[in-house]
Design a protein around this motif. Structure first.
Motif, PDB file in Angstrom:
ATOM      1  N   GLN A 181     -82.857  53.220 -15.032  1.00 13.98           N
ATOM      2  CA  GLN A 181     -82.214  53.531 -16.310  1.00 13.98           C
ATOM      3  C   GLN A 181     -80.947  52.727 -16.546  1.00 13.98           C
ATOM      4  O   GLN A 181     -80.454  52.694 -17.672  1.00 13.98           O
ATOM      5  CB  GLN A 181     -81.922  55.026 -16.392  1.00 13.98           C
ATOM      6  N   ARG A 228     -84.303  41.317 -25.815  1.00 13.86           N
ATOM      7  CA  ARG A 228     -84.308  42.277 -26.923  1.00 13.86           C
ATOM      8  C   ARG A 228     -85.705  42.778 -27.256  1.00 13.86           C
ATOM      9  O   ARG A 228     -85.864  43.789 -27.926  1.00 13.86           O
ATOM     10  CB  ARG A 228     -83.651  41.653 -28.158  1.00 13.86           C
ATOM     11  N   PRO A 245     -86.557  47.009 -25.645  1.00 14.58           N
ATOM     12  CA  PRO A 245     -85.391  47.878 -25.900  1.00 14.58           C
ATOM     13  C   PRO A 245     -85.005  48.777 -24.734  1.00 14.58           C
ATOM     14  O   PRO A 245     -83.799  48.930 -24.458  1.00 14.58           O
ATOM     15  CB  PRO A 245     -85.823  48.685 -27.130  1.00 14.58           C
ATOM     16  N   PRO A 246     -85.950  49.376 -23.990  1.00 16.70           N
ATOM     17  CA  PRO A 246     -85.520  50.236 -22.871  1.00 16.70           C
ATOM     18  C   PRO A 246     -84.704  49.472 -21.843  1.00 16.70           C
ATOM     19  O   PRO A 246     -83.728  49.999 -21.291  1.00 16.70           O
ATOM     20  CB  PRO A 246     -86.840  50.738 -22.284  1.00 16.70           C
ATOM     21  N   TYR A 276     -83.060  46.498 -22.484  1.00 14.37           N
ATOM     22  CA  TYR A 276     -81.865  45.987 -23.143  1.00 14.37           C
ATOM     23  C   TYR A 276     -80.771  47.053 -23.187  1.00 14.37           C
ATOM     24  O   TYR A 276     -79.590  46.767 -22.969  1.00 14.37           O
ATOM     25  CB  TYR A 276     -82.207  45.508 -24.553  1.00 14.37           C
ATOM     26  N   GLN A 277     -81.178  48.292 -23.440  1.00 17.82           N
ATOM     27  CA  GLN A 277     -80.214  49.387 -23.498  1.00 17.82           C
ATOM     28  C   GLN A 277     -79.680  49.743 -22.108  1.00 17.82           C
ATOM     29  O   GLN A 277     -78.604  50.339 -21.975  1.00 17.82           O
ATOM     30  CB  GLN A 277     -80.856  50.627 -24.121  1.00 17.82           C
ATOM     31  N   ALA A 278     -80.430  49.380 -21.071  1.00 11.58           N
ATOM     32  CA  ALA A 278     -80.031  49.736 -19.709  1.00 11.58           C
ATOM     33  C   ALA A 278     -79.059  48.732 -19.089  1.00 11.58           C
ATOM     34  O   ALA A 278     -78.500  48.985 -18.017  1.00 11.58           O
ATOM     35  CB  ALA A 278     -81.282  49.836 -18.823  1.00 11.58           C
ATOM     36  N   ARG A 326     -72.400  44.138 -25.688  1.00 16.67           N
ATOM     37  CA  ARG A 326     -71.670  45.316 -25.204  1.00 16.67           C
ATOM     38  C   ARG A 326     -71.820  45.397 -23.681  1.00 16.67           C
ATOM     39  O   ARG A 326     -72.644  44.722 -23.082  1.00 16.67           O
ATOM     40  CB  ARG A 326     -72.236  46.585 -25.848  1.00 16.67           C
ATOM     41  N   ASN A 327     -71.019  46.248 -23.062  1.00 21.06           N
ATOM     42  CA  ASN A 327     -71.105  46.477 -21.613  1.00 21.06           C
ATOM     43  C   ASN A 327     -71.065  45.163 -20.819  1.00 21.06           C
ATOM     44  O   ASN A 327     -71.937  44.868 -20.016  1.00 21.06           O
ATOM     45  CB  ASN A 327     -72.387  47.236 -21.254  1.00 21.06           C
TER      46      ASN A 327
END
Length: 372
Positions: free
Chosen positions: A79, A102, A105-106, A108-110, A134-135
């Motif tokens: 995650q 991109r 998405p799972p 990219y968000q992690a 970000r991050n």
């Protein structure tokens, strides 16, 4: 190239302390806090001294992004994932990799992005290139990157780590040094006494080298850091650099300025000073700490296995004739085996925690393109 400010400092050190080992000279040329090559400038591109694969084409970074995606899936799709780049240049490779990611998405968000960079000029370029990300955090060393599942990318990173050079004499192997000749110029020399028992652990090819042969080696500290991290915290590292597949004798210490070779002793701090990477030594050190090694393979083979031909065809289909020609030229530069290509000179090595039995592009079983 004119005399550099660092030259006078190095001469003063030699006069006061004696001949300087090649590793110390290389370290000063690259990392001197005031005059070091890598602490004071942007060396990349046409206006700089050399061009790296990410600057040749967006395809390089995109495919590394898809490679990272395939590894993330093999890791069980954690995650959160730290995507770490060592020596990230202008941030071009990371920007291209993130654009490719991109599509997932799972993942990219992690992502948490970590850039290991000591050059303030390049940090500014990276920050501008990745301003929308970000991050993201910057570090002077991978030691500063927090723990957690990680994928580490190191393109043309190990070649600038300082090398020891040893010269074989009749009575053993002597450390190669930098000294001052009678005319006041820097020249190579050798320590007067051999290094005790140096040949005991040498590979057979090197032990059989003739008198006068040069052998180069790097301390294992950096590769062992990467290997230990992925062994203990889950993940993988991908190392791409120019070098040789097996340990052997040979002098590869070189300097590049304005895209041409130059004398590495002439203007310290004003040229990129590097040496080829010994991939057999990297693999051996990683295995010694219990990590799994994948490869090495040539860059050309790796990129073809992860789908560069397909990606180039897709880009050319949508491009103008002029741009399509540029894409074709870039493809050849990245994969060709001739003198003008990077395909055979550059090698790719994967290191992972032991349960990852195969990595895309480094075995015949998996392709990174499947990640998309």
């Amino acid at each position: 190239m004119t005399d550099s400010p660092l030259l006078n400092e190095i001469k003063a050190l030699i006069k006061s302390s004696g001949p300087m080992p090649v590793w110390r000279y290389m370290e000063l040329c690259l990392m001197h806090p005031r005059y070091g090559y890598y602490v004071s400038r942007d060396p990349l591109g046409r206006e700089g001294d050399f061009t790296t694969a990410p600057e040749v084409s967006q395809m390089f970074g995109e495919l590394l992004g898809l490679w990272a995606a395939s590894v993330w899936k093999q890791m069980g799709s954690p995650q959160f994932l730290r995507l770490i780049e060592l020596g990230p240049g202008r941030g071009t490779m990371m920007a291209d990799a993130l654009r490719a990611l991109r599509v997932l998405p799972p993942l990219y968000q992690a992502l948490y992005i970590h850039m290991v960079e000591v050059n303030p000029v390049l940090r500014d370029r990276q920050s501008a290139t990745l301003s929308a990300v970000r991050n993201i955090a910057w570090h002077d060393s991978i030691d500063e990157v927090p723990e957690g599942p990680s994928i580490i990318l190191a393109n043309e990173y190990f070649d600038v780590l300082p090398i020891h050079q040893m010269v074989r004499h009749e009575n053993g192997w002597h450390e190669r040094v930098i000294e001052i000749d009678p005319n006041g110029k820097l020249q190579f020399g050798a320590a007067p006494e051999p290094t005790p028992r140096f040949d005991v652990l040498l590979p057979p090819l090197v032990r059989a080298a003739p008198i006068g042969a040069v052998f180069e080696w790097r301390p294992d500290g950096e590769i062992m850091k990467l290997a230990t991290r992925v062994r203990d915290q889950d993940g993988a590292a991908l190392i791409i650099d120019y070098g040789h597949l097996r340990s052997d004798a040979g002098d590869t210490f070189q300097a590049i300025a304005r895209h041409s070779f130059t004398d590495p002793l002439k203007a310290p701090g004003q040229a990129d000073v590097t040496a080829h990477v010994d991939f057999q030594a990297l693999a051996r050190a990683a295995e010694d700490v219990g990590a799994r090694v994948h490869g090495p393979v040539t860059q050309g083979d790796f990129l073809k296995r992860v789908g560069i031909d397909t990606r180039a065809a897709a880009l050319m289909q949508k491009a103008t004739p002029e741009v399509a020609t540029d894409i074709s030229v870039a493809l050849k530069r990245l994969t060709d085996t001739g003198r003008s290509g990077m395909g055979s000179m550059f090698k790719v090595l994967g290191i992972s925690e032991p349960r990852l039995s195969g990595l895309a592009g480094l075995s015949d079983l998996e392709q990174a393109g499947e990640a998309s």
